[in-house]
Design a protein around this motif. Structure first.
Motif, PDB file in Angstrom:
ATOM      1  N   UNK A   1       1.006  -1.358   0.000  1.00 21.97           N
ATOM      2  CA  UNK A   1      -0.197  -0.105   0.007  1.00 21.97           C
ATOM      3  C   UNK A   1       0.881   1.359   0.151  1.00 21.97           C
ATOM      4  N   UNK A   2       0.988   2.276  -1.094  1.00 20.45           N
ATOM      5  CA  UNK A   2       1.573   3.238  -1.087  1.00 20.45           C
ATOM      6  C   UNK A   2       0.968   4.162  -2.287  1.00 20.45           C
ATOM      7  N   UNK A   3       0.665   5.329  -1.945  1.00 23.28           N
ATOM      8  CA  UNK A   3       0.325   6.229  -3.002  1.00 23.28           C
ATOM      9  C   UNK A   3       0.991   6.443  -4.205  1.00 23.28           C
ATOM     10  N   UNK A   4       2.451   6.120  -4.097  1.00 17.44           N
ATOM     11  CA  UNK A   4       3.373   6.650  -5.203  1.00 17.44           C
ATOM     12  C   UNK A   4       3.537   5.332  -5.920  1.00 17.44           C
ATOM     13  N   UNK A   5       3.408   5.321  -7.360  1.00 13.02           N
ATOM     14  CA  UNK A   5       3.256   4.380  -8.141  1.00 13.02           C
ATOM     15  C   UNK A   5       4.855   3.670  -8.134  1.00 13.02           C
ATOM     16  N   UNK A   6       5.679   4.892  -8.214  1.00 12.63           N
ATOM     17  CA  UNK A   6       7.119   4.373  -8.274  1.00 12.63           C
ATOM     18  C   UNK A   6       7.552   3.329  -7.207  1.00 12.63           C
ATOM     19  N   UNK A   7       7.138   3.867  -5.822  1.00 12.18           N
ATOM     20  CA  UNK A   7       7.235   3.040  -4.875  1.00 12.18           C
ATOM     21  C   UNK A   7       6.888   1.529  -4.812  1.00 12.18           C
ATOM     22  N   UNK A   8       5.729   1.591  -5.227  1.00 19.08           N
ATOM     23  CA  UNK A   8       5.027   0.431  -5.392  1.00 19.08           C
ATOM     24  C   UNK A   8       5.760  -0.527  -6.496  1.00 19.08           C
TER      25      UNK A   8
ATOM     26  N   UNK B   1       2.357  -1.025   4.670  1.00 20.18           N
ATOM     27  CA  UNK B   1       1.616  -0.041   4.738  1.00 20.18           C
ATOM     28  C   UNK B   1       2.329   1.261   4.628  1.00 20.18           C
ATOM     29  N   UNK B   2       2.090   2.120   3.602  1.00 20.87           N
ATOM     30  CA  UNK B   2       2.526   3.716   3.758  1.00 20.87           C
ATOM     31  C   UNK B   2       2.006   4.252   4.830  1.00 20.87           C
ATOM     32  N   UNK B   3       2.463   5.586   5.300  1.00 19.57           N
ATOM     33  CA  UNK B   3       1.732   6.286   6.258  1.00 19.57           C
ATOM     34  C   UNK B   3       0.891   7.547   5.630  1.00 19.57           C
TER      35      UNK B   3
ATOM     36  N   UNK C   1      -5.377   7.667   5.823  1.00 15.99           N
ATOM     37  CA  UNK C   1      -3.671   7.543   6.243  1.00 15.99           C
ATOM     38  C   UNK C   1      -3.714   6.006   6.649  1.00 15.99           C
ATOM     39  N   UNK C   2      -2.242   5.814   6.544  1.00 18.54           N
ATOM     40  CA  UNK C   2      -1.807   4.306   6.938  1.00 18.54           C
ATOM     41  C   UNK C   2      -2.058   4.262   8.324  1.00 18.54           C
ATOM     42  N   UNK C   3      -2.030   5.143   9.488  1.00 12.63           N
ATOM     43  CA  UNK C   3      -2.246   4.876  10.811  1.00 12.63           C
ATOM     44  C   UNK C   3      -3.755   4.383  11.020  1.00 12.63           C
ATOM     45  N   UNK C   4      -4.793   4.988  10.440  1.00 13.71           N
ATOM     46  CA  UNK C   4      -6.014   4.619  10.509  1.00 13.71           C
ATOM     47  C   UNK C   4      -6.263   3.237   9.823  1.00 13.71           C
ATOM     48  N   UNK C   5      -5.684   3.149   8.476  1.00  9.07           N
ATOM     49  CA  UNK C   5      -6.013   1.881   7.824  1.00  9.07           C
ATOM     50  C   UNK C   5      -5.491   0.814   8.715  1.00  9.07           C
TER      51      UNK C   5
ATOM     52  N   UNK D   1      -1.343  -8.948   9.403  1.00  5.04           N
ATOM     53  CA  UNK D   1      -0.541  -8.162  10.093  1.00  5.04           C
ATOM     54  C   UNK D   1      -0.075  -7.126   9.253  1.00  5.04           C
ATOM     55  N   UNK D   2       0.426  -6.078   9.905  1.00  3.44           N
ATOM     56  CA  UNK D   2       0.807  -4.819   9.205  1.00  3.44           C
ATOM     57  C   UNK D   2       2.090  -4.545   9.697  1.00  3.44           C
ATOM     58  N   UNK D   3       2.821  -4.158   8.606  1.00  6.93           N
ATOM     59  CA  UNK D   3       4.311  -3.690   8.637  1.00  6.93           C
ATOM     60  C   UNK D   3       4.232  -2.352   7.915  1.00  6.93           C
ATOM     61  N   UNK D   4       4.369  -1.178   8.768  1.00  2.00           N
ATOM     62  CA  UNK D   4       4.475   0.161   8.201  1.00  2.00           C
ATOM     63  C   UNK D   4       5.715   0.910   7.793  1.00  2.00           C
ATOM     64  N   UNK D   5       5.751   1.445   6.609  1.00  2.00           N
ATOM     65  CA  UNK D   5       6.663   1.884   6.226  1.00  2.00           C
ATOM     66  C   UNK D   5       6.607   3.414   5.898  1.00  2.00           C
ATOM     67  N   UNK D   6       7.509   4.316   6.209  1.00  2.00           N
ATOM     68  CA  UNK D   6       7.237   5.768   5.700  1.00  2.00           C
ATOM     69  C   UNK D   6       8.721   6.133   5.651  1.00  2.00           C
ATOM     70  N   UNK D   7       8.727   7.530   4.990  1.00  2.00           N
ATOM     71  CA  UNK D   7       9.839   8.428   4.670  1.00  2.00           C
ATOM     72  C   UNK D   7      10.089   9.272   6.020  1.00  2.00           C
TER      73      UNK D   7
END
Length: 217
Positions: free
Chosen positions: A7-14, A53-55, A61-65, A76-82
């Protein structure tokens, strides 16, 4: 196979995640989403082992999701963010994330983290761990009574300290000259005695009770 949704809103990251995960024989990328709302929907329909999961994302946002996915018990969720900002770290962990990594984490560490989370373990990057500790010790979170830890044996407290320092079961076993199976038993008893869901909650409790302090992580 470990089934993963990215899950990430940036296509490049996906695309980047797709390349890294696609090269792993034991990981199957079963879905992708560009916002938290779609992530919740995908998790419900696909029931992957782990949601990466992106934040910061539109719609939700990723926190609510993360909170909704954990509450539904689908994955289970593994969160990643810049952004290694305290409020995101703390909120994600409090909402049930099983791990928190920064996007500059090397690919092999990301893959290792996914495997750990899928197996029921939890991971938090060292830099994030240090910021969490600084936050708790500076009054960013309400203190907890260290007496809560009185139910633990001396060995269990020792293991909890090492968990809070970010050591894996293998590393704890090597440090304490124990078998990995014995360490797993200790970790299980710690979680059960303290009524905790996973290692992440154990780390948070160790900080909040002052069991581990600045300079020790």
């Amino acid at each position: 196979m470990i089934r993963v949704v990215v899950v990430d809103d940036q296509e490049l990251m996906r695309v980047g995640f797709r390349m890294v995960l696609g090269a792993q024989e034991d990981i199957d990328l079963v879905g992708e989403a560009g916002n938290g709302a779609d992530a919740v929907s995908l998790a419900g329909s696909l029931r992957p082992d782990v949601v990466l999961m992106d934040v910061r994302m539109p719609v939700m946002d990723g926190v609510e999701a993360t909170k909704r996915i954990v509450e539904e018990g689908t994955s289970r969720v593994l969160v990643m963010t810049t952004f290694d900002l305290d409020e995101y770290v703390y909120a994600a962990l409090q909402n049930g994330a099983s791990g928190f990594l920064l996007k500059d984490t090397p690919p092999d560490h990301l893959v290792s983290a996914l495997r750990s989370v899928a197996s029921g373990d939890a991971v938090v990057s060292p830099s994030v761990t240090r910021r969490l500790l600084d936050r708790f010790m500076s009054g960013g979170a309400p203190p907890r009574d260290e007496a809560e830890l009185d139910v633990l044996t001396e060995r269990e407290r020792e293991v909890l300290v090492l968990i809070a320092k970010g050591l894996s079961n293998v590393e704890i076993a090597e440090k304490l000259f124990l078998s990995e199976a014995t360490v797993k038993t200790h970790v299980g008893r710690i979680l059960a005695k303290l009524g905790l869901r996973d290692r992440v909650q154990a780390v948070v409790l160790a900080y909040e009770t002052g069991l581990i302090r600045p300079g020790l992580a």
